[in-house]
Structure formats: structure tokens, C-alpha cells
Motif scaffolding. Structure first.
Motif: not given
Length: 70
Positions: A55, A65-67, A59, A69, A57
Motif C-alpha cells: 500500500s 491522507e489517502q491510502l 498526505t 492499495k 499512503k
């Protein structure tokens, strides 16, 4: 703190095994593109090799924040 325009990691034989460089912006097909930071990891035979985590992350400046995957 380390300041510079690029960084190279070499092995015992002096071969570059990893590099971090700033690629200047320019134009391609008449379209401008911004400068880019390039990270290269290189295997013992000189071929590009990258291992990434599952993943990512991100910022932004506001702390949002945006993750991501696969």
C-alpha cells in the motif's frame, strides 16, 4: 540533514545499485511536464529492480491522507 541534487549508492565494485535524482522538467510532444524525482533500485546484473509495499499512503499539505492499495 543532507542537501544535494542526487544520491547514488554503490557496491564494493563501484557499480551504482541505487540512485535518487531530480529530473528537470521540459516538454514532450509539445506539452510541458514538471520536474520529477526518480528512484532507481538496480540488481547485481545492472537491471532495474524495485520492491514495493502492498500500500501507499499519501498526505497533502493540509494533512489529509489517502491510502492506495493494489
Amino acid at each position: 540533514m543532507l542537501h544535494g541534487r542526487g544520491l547514488e549508492v554503490v557496491d564494493d565494485q563501484g557499480r551504482v545499485r541505487a540512485s535518487l535524482k531530480i529530473q528537470p522538467g521540459g516538454t514532450a510532444n509539445g506539452q510541458p511536464y514538471p520536474e520529477t524525482v526518480i528512484l532507481r533500485l538496480i540488481d547485481p546484473t545492472g537491471r532495474p529492480s524495485v520492491a514495493a509495499s502492498a500500500s501507499l499512503k499519501l498526505t497533502n499539505k493540509d494533512g489529509q491522507e489517502q491510502l492506495i492499495k493494489p
